[in-house]
Design a protein around this motif. Structure first.
Motif, PDB file in Angstrom:
ATOM      1  N   ARG A   6     -58.519 -56.176 -23.325  1.00  0.00           N
ATOM      2  CA  ARG A   6     -58.747 -55.489 -22.058  1.00  0.00           C
ATOM      3  C   ARG A   6     -58.701 -53.980 -22.206  1.00  0.00           C
ATOM      4  O   ARG A   6     -59.467 -53.246 -21.631  1.00  0.00           O
ATOM      5  N   ILE A  10     -61.654 -51.455 -21.294  1.00  0.00           N
ATOM      6  CA  ILE A  10     -61.503 -50.404 -20.290  1.00  0.00           C
ATOM      7  C   ILE A  10     -61.834 -49.051 -20.882  1.00  0.00           C
ATOM      8  O   ILE A  10     -62.539 -48.252 -20.257  1.00  0.00           O
ATOM      9  N   ASN A  13     -65.599 -48.883 -21.154  1.00  0.00           N
ATOM     10  CA  ASN A  13     -66.216 -48.665 -19.835  1.00  0.00           C
ATOM     11  C   ASN A  13     -66.093 -47.204 -19.422  1.00  0.00           C
ATOM     12  O   ASN A  13     -67.042 -46.595 -18.933  1.00  0.00           O
ATOM     13  N   GLN A  44     -56.546 -53.735  -8.384  1.00  0.00           N
ATOM     14  CA  GLN A  44     -56.659 -53.987  -9.819  1.00  0.00           C
ATOM     15  C   GLN A  44     -55.258 -54.225 -10.373  1.00  0.00           C
ATOM     16  O   GLN A  44     -54.294 -53.646  -9.887  1.00  0.00           O
ATOM     17  N   LYS A  48     -54.448 -53.172 -16.228  1.00  0.00           N
ATOM     18  CA  LYS A  48     -55.716 -52.433 -16.345  1.00  0.00           C
ATOM     19  C   LYS A  48     -55.528 -50.962 -16.000  1.00  0.00           C
ATOM     20  O   LYS A  48     -56.171 -50.086 -16.588  1.00  0.00           O
ATOM     21  N   MET A  52     -56.215 -47.763 -18.381  1.00  0.00           N
ATOM     22  CA  MET A  52     -57.017 -46.611 -17.960  1.00  0.00           C
ATOM     23  C   MET A  52     -56.245 -45.308 -18.188  1.00  0.00           C
ATOM     24  O   MET A  52     -56.812 -44.309 -18.645  1.00  0.00           O
ATOM     25  N   PHE A 222     -63.277 -51.108 -14.018  1.00  0.00           N
ATOM     26  CA  PHE A 222     -62.153 -52.032 -14.177  1.00  0.00           C
ATOM     27  C   PHE A 222     -62.561 -53.491 -14.248  1.00  0.00           C
ATOM     28  O   PHE A 222     -61.768 -54.355 -14.572  1.00  0.00           O
TER      29      PHE A 222
END
Ligand SMILES: *Cc1c(COP(=O)(O)O)cnc(C)c1O
Length: 226
Positions: A6, A10, A13, A44, A48, A52, A222
């Motif tokens: 994850r 992230i 992204n 979220q 996550k 971030m 996310f």
């Protein structure tokens, strides 16, 4: 394993969206550093958000005061450079908490909120930058001042010494967003306002092309909300 995956997801992204923002800004002759990505973290999971933050993102948007308090009160202490935007509708009974937690209020849209924010900011000694949200599609169910009422609301903001830096909109889901972005930009120009908060996951590049200074991106960063 799962968390690691994850985490990479992230940060990929984030990198990809920041790249698209810069590329589009340059293509349309806007300074890439003039566009701020507001990562919309509402609904979220904490892992996550942690990912971030680890990836370096520091500007976040939340649409509910109470959810944001639960999620961000502790993290504030750990990240001194965090910038939290309130992007959802504000009720007068939440103004005190909102002024205490957020750094930017994007959803100023009616006289009682202008007065309540001005009063509370004085009380708390916090002079927060604001955006006035405009209901560019004049949708009855949607928040935002109607375009025709914008001049009076901006006068009131000036009178109350509320620091309005720009305008924000959420275009109707059924219309081409570019029309609304162009309209918002025109309104901001008319009133000498430099900032434009417009564009979400599906249309942030269009918004950047039309001069957005802030894009509010949730799911594209996310993944789907819980
Ligand atoms: C949820 C939300 C966003 C982000 O929407 P995505 O489509 O997930 O990018 C942006 N702006 C506002 C006001 C929101 O409530």
């Amino acid at each position: 394993m799962c968390d690691l995956f994850r985490m990479n997801d992230i940060s990929e992204n984030l990198k990809s969206i920041l790249h698209k923002i810069s590329r589009t800004a340059r293509e349309y002759n806007h300074a890439p550093e003039g566009v701020t990505l507001v990562a919309v973290s509402k609904m979220q999971p904490p892992e996550k958000i942690a990912a971030m933050l680890a990836a370096g993102q520091r500007v976040f948007g939340e649409n509910r005061v109470q959810d944001a308090q639960e999620r961000w009160s502790d993290l504030r202490g750990q990240y001194a450079d965090l910038i939290l935007h309130l992007i959802g509708p504000l009720q007068t009974n939440k103004v005190r908490d909102a002024v205490g937690l957020f750094d930017v209020i994007e959803s100023v849209d009616r006289p009682d909120i202008v007065r309540a924010l001005a009063r509370e900011m004085k009380k708390q000694g916090r002079d927060l930058p604001c955006f006035v949200q405009v209901n560019t599609g004049a949708e009855p169910q949607k928040a935002g001042v109607w375009p025709g009422d914008l001049p009076a609301l901006l006068s009131l903001c000036a009178q109350e010494s509320l620091r309005v830096g720009g305008l924000m909109c959420i275009p109707p889901a059924t219309e081409p967003p570019a029309l609304h972005f162009a309209f918002l930009r025109q309104l901001a120009q008319q009133h000498g306002l430099a900032q434009l908060s417009m564009g979400m996951s599906s249309d942030y590049e269009k918004a950047v092309a039309l001069g957005a200074t802030h894009v509010r991106v949730g799911t594209a960063l996310f993944g789907a909300r819980e």
